[in-house]
Scaffold this motif. Structure first.
Motif, short mmCIF file in Angstrom:
data_model
loop_
_atom_site.label_atom_id
_atom_site.label_comp_id
_atom_site.label_asym_id
_atom_site.label_seq_id
_atom_site.Cartn_x
_atom_site.Cartn_y
_atom_site.Cartn_z
N PRO A 189 0.84 -1.19 0.00
CA PRO A 189 0.00 0.00 0.00
C PRO A 189 0.88 1.25 0.00
N PRO A 190 0.59 2.22 -0.88
CA PRO A 190 1.41 3.44 -0.92
C PRO A 190 1.40 4.15 0.44
N LEU A 191 2.57 4.60 0.87
CA LEU A 191 2.71 5.29 2.14
C LEU A 191 2.74 6.80 1.94
N ILE A 192 3.14 7.23 0.76
CA ILE A 192 3.34 8.66 0.51
C ILE A 192 2.54 9.08 -0.70
N SER A 193 1.55 9.92 -0.48
CA SER A 193 0.79 10.48 -1.58
C SER A 193 1.49 11.74 -2.07
N LEU A 194 1.57 11.89 -3.39
CA LEU A 194 2.20 13.08 -3.96
C LEU A 194 1.15 14.12 -4.33
N ALA A 195 0.02 14.09 -3.64
CA ALA A 195 -1.04 15.07 -3.89
C ALA A 195 -0.52 16.47 -3.55
N ASP A 196 -0.88 17.42 -4.39
CA ASP A 196 -0.41 18.80 -4.23
C ASP A 196 -1.36 19.57 -3.31
N THR A 197 -1.38 19.15 -2.05
CA THR A 197 -2.24 19.79 -1.06
C THR A 197 -1.38 20.28 0.10
N PRO A 198 -1.81 21.34 0.82
CA PRO A 198 -1.00 21.86 1.94
C PRO A 198 -0.69 20.79 2.98
N GLY A 199 -1.69 19.94 3.29
CA GLY A 199 -1.46 18.90 4.29
C GLY A 199 -0.42 17.90 3.87
N GLU A 200 -0.44 17.48 2.59
CA GLU A 200 0.52 16.50 2.11
C GLU A 200 1.91 17.10 1.99
N ILE A 201 1.98 18.37 1.57
CA ILE A 201 3.28 19.05 1.49
C ILE A 201 3.91 19.14 2.87
N LYS A 202 3.11 19.46 3.88
CA LYS A 202 3.61 19.54 5.25
C LYS A 202 4.08 18.17 5.73
N ARG A 203 3.32 17.14 5.37
CA ARG A 203 3.69 15.77 5.78
C ARG A 203 5.00 15.35 5.13
N LEU A 204 5.19 15.67 3.85
CA LEU A 204 6.43 15.34 3.16
C LEU A 204 7.62 16.04 3.79
N ALA A 205 7.43 17.31 4.18
CA ALA A 205 8.51 18.05 4.83
C ALA A 205 8.90 17.39 6.15
N ALA A 206 7.89 16.92 6.91
CA ALA A 206 8.17 16.24 8.17
C ALA A 206 8.92 14.93 7.93
N LEU A 207 8.52 14.20 6.88
CA LEU A 207 9.20 12.95 6.54
C LEU A 207 10.64 13.22 6.12
N GLN A 208 10.84 14.28 5.35
CA GLN A 208 12.19 14.64 4.93
C GLN A 208 13.07 14.92 6.13
N HIS A 211 13.83 11.59 7.88
CA HIS A 211 14.78 10.79 7.10
C HIS A 211 16.18 11.36 7.19
N SER A 212 16.29 12.69 7.20
CA SER A 212 17.61 13.33 7.30
C SER A 212 18.28 12.99 8.62
N LYS A 213 17.50 12.99 9.70
CA LYS A 213 18.07 12.66 11.01
C LYS A 213 18.53 11.20 11.04
N ILE A 214 17.73 10.30 10.45
CA ILE A 214 18.11 8.89 10.41
C ILE A 214 19.38 8.70 9.58
N ARG A 215 19.44 9.38 8.41
CA ARG A 215 20.62 9.26 7.56
C ARG A 215 21.87 9.80 8.25
N ASP A 216 21.72 10.91 8.98
CA ASP A 216 22.87 11.48 9.68
C ASP A 216 23.37 10.53 10.76
N ARG A 217 22.45 9.90 11.50
CA ARG A 217 22.85 8.95 12.54
C ARG A 217 23.52 7.73 11.93
N THR A 218 22.99 7.27 10.79
CA THR A 218 23.58 6.11 10.11
C THR A 218 24.99 6.42 9.62
N GLN A 219 25.16 7.59 9.00
CA GLN A 219 26.48 7.98 8.51
C GLN A 219 27.48 8.13 9.65
N GLN A 220 27.03 8.67 10.79
CA GLN A 220 27.91 8.82 11.94
C GLN A 220 28.33 7.46 12.47
#
Length: 253
Positions: A189-208, A211-220
């Motif tokens: 089941p798709p987890l991320i909708s690419l709908a161009d709505t304020p709520g989805e844009i905000k959700r994508l920013a939170a996911l980003q 993910h950045s924090k996880i990637r930084d911890r992994t790289q460290q």
């Protein structure tokens, strides 16, 4: 994986985009099966290896999304998951027959000491089937040959759906899909909708951000680990009985 140029591109995008679009730009690394594109989502891929090109075409058709695709590593091997799309009107045997016919045709106009470019022949046939698939799905398709200085795999397929699709307020397709999925792909089941709505844009920013924090911890953590090629060679010298003809030690490795 994230290309080295992604951060630079992100900074430039934020500078040139108008205010209302500036903060809708996000970068996420997720499986294709985790996203739900729509008619406003451009699916773009450079060197989509093997049947990944067919997966992207299927995803575009199913969701009415435009597509920019540079195929690579063409195959007609069913063990590699290749099957021509049902909209192409082709079977696997027909595609294989077309490849052999094209080889014979080119052999007639090629001297015996010139080797046929079998990879190019295969690519031309397979991409022609993909081109016809998109046309049959109601897409306008352009084929562009990029300069080979960029890449030897330089065919770019630009496809835009010509059929009008009605979407509901969430940005999801309110009608049935163009065709039934036929690719042998494990779908979740798709987890991320690419709908161009304020709520989805905000959700994508939170996911980003997450993910950045996880990637930084992994790289460290990876920097703190010894490299995979690290090894330790140890030689220990122990006393041993002598017979009078050497110094009384022997190595234990």
């Amino acid at each position: 994986r994230k290309p080295s140029s992604a951060d630079k591109i992100s900074k430039v995008m934020r500078k040139i985009l108008v205010d209302e679009l500036r903060w809708s730009y996000t970068y996420l690394e997720v499986p294709l099966t985790a996203i739900k594109p729509n008619h406003k989502s451009l699916l773009a891929s450079v060197h989509a290896c093997g049947t990944l090109s067919d997966v992207l075409i299927e995803m575009a058709i199913q969701n009415g999304a435009p597509l920019a695709l540079v195929p690579c590593c063409h195959t007609i091997d069913d063990s590699m998951g290749y099957q021509p799309h049902q909209l192409s009107g082709m079977t696997l045997d027909k595609v294989k027959k077309l490849v052999q016919e094209e080889k014979r045709r080119q052999q007639q106009y090629t001297s015996n000491n010139v080797r046929l470019d079998n990879e190019a022949i295969l690519a031309n046939v397979v991409d022609k089937v993909r081109y016809n698939t998109l046309k049959e799905a109601g897409y306008g398709v352009d084929e562009v040959m990029l300069p080979k200085t960029f890449t030897p795999r330089n065919r770019l397929l630009l496809a835009k759906p010509m059929k009008t699709i009605e979407f509901d307020k969430t940005g999801n397709d309110s009608q049935q899909s163009f065709s039934k999925p036929i690719m042998n792909v494990r779908r979740m089941p798709p987890l991320i909708s690419l709908a161009d709505t304020p709520g989805e844009i905000k959700r994508l920013a939170a996911l980003q951000n997450a993910h950045s924090k996880i990637r930084d911890r992994t790289q460290q953590a990876q920097r703190q680990r010894p490299p995979k090629h690290f090894s330790l060679h140890l030689v220990v010298w122990l006393s041993a009985p002598t017979n009078g003809d050497h110094d009384g030690t022997r190595p234990i490795v």
